[in-house]
Design a protein around this motif. Structure first.
Motif, PDB file in Angstrom:
ATOM      1  N   PHE A  71     -22.564  -0.255  22.741  1.00 34.69           N
ATOM      2  CA  PHE A  71     -23.872  -0.899  22.899  1.00 34.69           C
ATOM      3  C   PHE A  71     -23.717  -2.315  23.431  1.00 34.69           C
ATOM      4  N   ALA A  72     -22.785  -3.084  22.861  1.00 33.94           N
ATOM      5  CA  ALA A  72     -22.562  -4.457  23.318  1.00 33.94           C
ATOM      6  C   ALA A  72     -22.132  -4.479  24.778  1.00 33.94           C
ATOM      7  N   THR A  73     -21.222  -3.570  25.151  1.00 37.25           N
ATOM      8  CA  THR A  73     -20.726  -3.516  26.529  1.00 37.25           C
ATOM      9  C   THR A  73     -21.855  -3.215  27.503  1.00 37.25           C
ATOM     10  N   TYR A  74     -22.664  -2.214  27.177  1.00 32.44           N
ATOM     11  CA  TYR A  74     -23.703  -1.810  28.120  1.00 32.44           C
ATOM     12  C   TYR A  74     -24.954  -2.680  28.032  1.00 32.44           C
ATOM     13  N   LEU A  75     -25.070  -3.476  26.993  1.00 32.45           N
ATOM     14  CA  LEU A  75     -26.109  -4.506  26.978  1.00 32.45           C
ATOM     15  C   LEU A  75     -25.808  -5.534  28.062  1.00 32.45           C
ATOM     16  N   ILE A  76     -24.553  -5.973  28.135  1.00 31.72           N
ATOM     17  CA  ILE A  76     -24.154  -6.928  29.173  1.00 31.72           C
ATOM     18  C   ILE A  76     -24.199  -6.262  30.542  1.00 31.72           C
ATOM     19  N   PHE A  77     -23.774  -5.014  30.629  1.00 34.44           N
ATOM     20  CA  PHE A  77     -23.858  -4.258  31.885  1.00 34.44           C
ATOM     21  C   PHE A  77     -25.294  -4.279  32.413  1.00 34.44           C
ATOM     22  N   THR A  78     -26.235  -4.011  31.533  1.00 39.25           N
ATOM     23  CA  THR A  78     -27.646  -3.960  31.923  1.00 39.25           C
ATOM     24  C   THR A  78     -28.162  -5.323  32.364  1.00 39.25           C
ATOM     25  N   VAL A  79     -27.794  -6.367  31.637  1.00 38.89           N
ATOM     26  CA  VAL A  79     -28.254  -7.713  31.989  1.00 38.89           C
ATOM     27  C   VAL A  79     -27.728  -8.118  33.365  1.00 38.89           C
ATOM     28  N   VAL A  80     -26.422  -7.895  33.614  1.00 36.39           N
ATOM     29  CA  VAL A  80     -25.848  -8.260  34.914  1.00 36.39           C
ATOM     30  C   VAL A  80     -26.493  -7.440  36.028  1.00 36.39           C
ATOM     31  N   PHE A  81     -26.730  -6.164  35.766  1.00 36.97           N
ATOM     32  CA  PHE A  81     -27.381  -5.308  36.765  1.00 36.97           C
ATOM     33  C   PHE A  81     -28.777  -5.835  37.087  1.00 36.97           C
ATOM     34  N   LEU A  82     -29.553  -6.163  36.066  1.00 37.81           N
ATOM     35  CA  LEU A  82     -30.936  -6.600  36.281  1.00 37.81           C
ATOM     36  C   LEU A  82     -31.005  -7.960  36.973  1.00 37.81           C
ATOM     37  N   ILE A  83     -30.045  -8.831  36.696  1.00 40.32           N
ATOM     38  CA  ILE A  83     -30.015 -10.121  37.400  1.00 40.32           C
ATOM     39  C   ILE A  83     -29.866  -9.882  38.901  1.00 40.32           C
ATOM     40  N   GLY A  84     -28.954  -8.989  39.256  1.00 37.37           N
ATOM     41  CA  GLY A  84     -28.749  -8.697  40.669  1.00 37.37           C
ATOM     42  C   GLY A  84     -29.926  -7.973  41.286  1.00 37.37           C
ATOM     43  N   PHE A  85     -30.471  -7.009  40.558  1.00 34.31           N
ATOM     44  CA  PHE A  85     -31.499  -6.136  41.134  1.00 34.31           C
ATOM     45  C   PHE A  85     -32.879  -6.797  41.167  1.00 34.31           C
ATOM     46  N   LEU A  86     -33.267  -7.474  40.089  1.00 29.39           N
ATOM     47  CA  LEU A  86     -34.613  -8.027  40.004  1.00 29.39           C
ATOM     48  C   LEU A  86     -34.709  -9.470  40.490  1.00 29.39           C
ATOM     49  N   ILE A  87     -33.665 -10.255  40.242  1.00 33.84           N
ATOM     50  CA  ILE A  87     -33.728 -11.673  40.597  1.00 33.84           C
ATOM     51  C   ILE A  87     -33.131 -11.924  41.986  1.00 33.84           C
ATOM     52  N   ARG A  88     -31.937 -11.358  42.235  1.00 37.40           N
ATOM     53  CA  ARG A  88     -31.281 -11.594  43.530  1.00 37.40           C
ATOM     54  C   ARG A  88     -31.663 -10.562  44.589  1.00 37.40           C
ATOM     55  N   LYS A  89     -32.421  -9.529  44.188  1.00 39.57           N
ATOM     56  CA  LYS A  89     -32.908  -8.496  45.120  1.00 39.57           C
ATOM     57  C   LYS A  89     -31.763  -7.816  45.871  1.00 39.57           C
ATOM     58  N   THR A  90     -30.686  -7.534  45.137  1.00 34.46           N
ATOM     59  CA  THR A  90     -29.522  -6.854  45.711  1.00 34.46           C
ATOM     60  C   THR A  90     -29.719  -5.351  45.600  1.00 34.46           C
ATOM     61  N   SER A  91     -29.016  -4.591  46.435  1.00 32.08           N
ATOM     62  CA  SER A  91     -29.162  -3.137  46.422  1.00 32.08           C
ATOM     63  C   SER A  91     -28.707  -2.548  45.092  1.00 32.08           C
ATOM     64  N   PHE A  92     -29.226  -1.369  44.767  1.00 32.38           N
ATOM     65  CA  PHE A  92     -28.894  -0.676  43.520  1.00 32.38           C
ATOM     66  C   PHE A  92     -27.384  -0.442  43.424  1.00 32.38           C
ATOM     67  N   GLU A  93     -26.749  -0.008  44.546  1.00 33.82           N
ATOM     68  CA  GLU A  93     -25.316   0.280  44.540  1.00 33.82           C
ATOM     69  C   GLU A  93     -24.497  -0.980  44.288  1.00 33.82           C
ATOM     70  N   ASP A  94     -24.835  -2.086  44.990  1.00 32.87           N
ATOM     71  CA  ASP A  94     -24.107  -3.331  44.783  1.00 32.87           C
ATOM     72  C   ASP A  94     -24.255  -3.820  43.349  1.00 32.87           C
ATOM     73  N   CYS A  95     -25.469  -3.717  42.817  1.00 32.89           N
ATOM     74  CA  CYS A  95     -25.712  -4.169  41.440  1.00 32.89           C
ATOM     75  C   CYS A  95     -24.895  -3.361  40.435  1.00 32.89           C
ATOM     76  N   THR A  96     -24.690  -2.079  40.722  1.00 34.24           N
ATOM     77  CA  THR A  96     -23.886  -1.241  39.827  1.00 34.24           C
ATOM     78  C   THR A  96     -22.448  -1.745  39.756  1.00 34.24           C
ATOM     79  N   ILE A  97     -21.850  -2.054  40.910  1.00 30.88           N
ATOM     80  CA  ILE A  97     -20.479  -2.564  40.920  1.00 30.88           C
ATOM     81  C   ILE A  97     -20.413  -3.936  40.272  1.00 30.88           C
ATOM     82  N   GLN A  98     -21.405  -4.772  40.531  1.00 33.40           N
ATOM     83  CA  GLN A  98     -21.447  -6.092  39.886  1.00 33.40           C
ATOM     84  C   GLN A  98     -21.523  -5.955  38.364  1.00 33.40           C
ATOM     85  N   ALA A  99     -22.325  -5.011  37.898  1.00 34.33           N
ATOM     86  CA  ALA A  99     -22.457  -4.799  36.454  1.00 34.33           C
ATOM     87  C   ALA A  99     -21.139  -4.332  35.844  1.00 34.33           C
TER      88      ALA A  99
END
Length: 320
Positions: A71-99
């Motif tokens: 849960f702790a790991t994927y909480l951070i995974f989700t936060v990093v993904f959402l920063i890229g996807f919602l704030i930086r408007k990065t592609s879904f695929e790029d956000c996945t690797i960033q997460a």
């Protein structure tokens, strides 16, 4: 603090030796193939089997520990993904690797040896459980996310079959499952077999760290991602503190279990993140650069995390 630096020096020293050896000898990347095969299919599975098979079964059935750590790991995974996807408007695929770069640590190569040195044999069980179940989670999430993004052209059935095969047939998971069986039956291998397992297990950490150094040297930094600033902070600082907090709030664990999970969460990004990026042709150069930069940064953050643990600042009873 000197003892902590002395503890980490052999680990980073082996990575440095591998890095220098790769730069000096200029061997091609293919030359590392058989060493990686030995590490993944022989040395590390032997270590995980050894750790699990000698453990009382009631300690291996701590589902609350596994769920809390994941849960702790994927909480951070989700936060990093959402920063890229919602704030930086990065592609879904790029956000996945960033997460993954922000949440997938080098738990297989660095985790067991470092945790056992830092906390002793009592760290064996939580480390084995984390490596087994977190790797299984990553094997499921990576293809599922890429399939959801449309970056995987296969049918859902083919993707599901690939996930099942990776989870069920991975050497780490097989060796841990066999270790579970031996622990449940209170079996131990014959002495000659046990001696072979011990030899292989002893080779796991040195070979894995050397290979990690070689891998870093063979992936030069060509494109430093802007996102590395916050990804590194999440990976090296926020994730271990989150893991510590979640497991402390759940409660009921031996302190060494919480400390081991915290330490593994503080490890730098796994080289497997580059493998995932390469497999799908997404964020490749920046994934390579992120791994190298975060690994270099961990030279400073890992001693700090260990100091906070050993000084009592991160006390297992700090949170109610």
């Amino acid at each position: 603090m000197g003892d902590i630096i002395g503890l980490l020096l052999p680990f980073f020293g082996l990575i440095l030796i591998g890095y220098v050896a790769a730069k000096v000898t200029k061997q091609p990347a293919e030359a590392l193939g058989w060493m990686n095969t030995f590490i993944i299919y022989a040395a590390l599975p032997a270590l995980f089997f050894k750790l699990v098979s000698r453990t009382p079964m009631e300690q291996l059935a701590r589902v609350d520990f596994i769920l809390g750590e994941i849960f702790a790991t994927y909480l951070i995974f989700t936060v990093v993904f959402l920063i890229g996807f919602l704030i930086r408007k990065t592609s879904f695929e790029d956000c996945t690797i960033q997460a993954f770069a922000g949440a997938y640590g080098n738990i297989g190569y660095m985790g067991p040896g470092l945790a056992l040195l830092a906390f002793g044999e009592a760290a064996a069980v939580p480390v084995a459980l984390i490596v087994c179940f977190e790797n299984a989670a990553h094997f499921i999430v990576a293809p599922a996310m890429m399939a959801a993004a449309g970056g995987d052209g296969r049918s859902p059935l083919a993707v599901a079959g690939d996930i099942a095969r990776k989870v069920l047939l991975h050497p780490f998971i097989i060796s841990t499952a066999v270790g579970f069986a031996f622990a449940a039956m209170a079996w131990q291998p014959a002495e000659p077999v046990q001696r072979l397992i011990d030899y292989l297990a002893q080779a796991a950490a040195p070979c894995a760290l050397f290979a990690m150094g070689v891998t870093l040297a063979l992936r030069p930094v060509r494109r430093v991602p802007v996102e590395i600033g916050y990804i590194a902070v999440f990976k090296l600082i926020v994730l271990p503190l989150t893991t510590f907090s979640v497991l402390s709030l759940i409660g009921g664990f031996e302190p060494v279990w919480i400390y081991s999970a915290t330490l593994l969460s503080a490890l730098p990004t796994a080289t497997n993140v580059f493998v995932i990026s390469q497999q799908y042709g997404v964020w490749q150069e920046r994934a390579s650069a992120s791994i190298l930069i975060i690994t270099l940064a961990s030279v400073f953050t890992l001693p700090a995390i260990l100091y906070l643990i050993h000084s009592g600042f991160l006390s297992a009873g700090l949170l109610p």
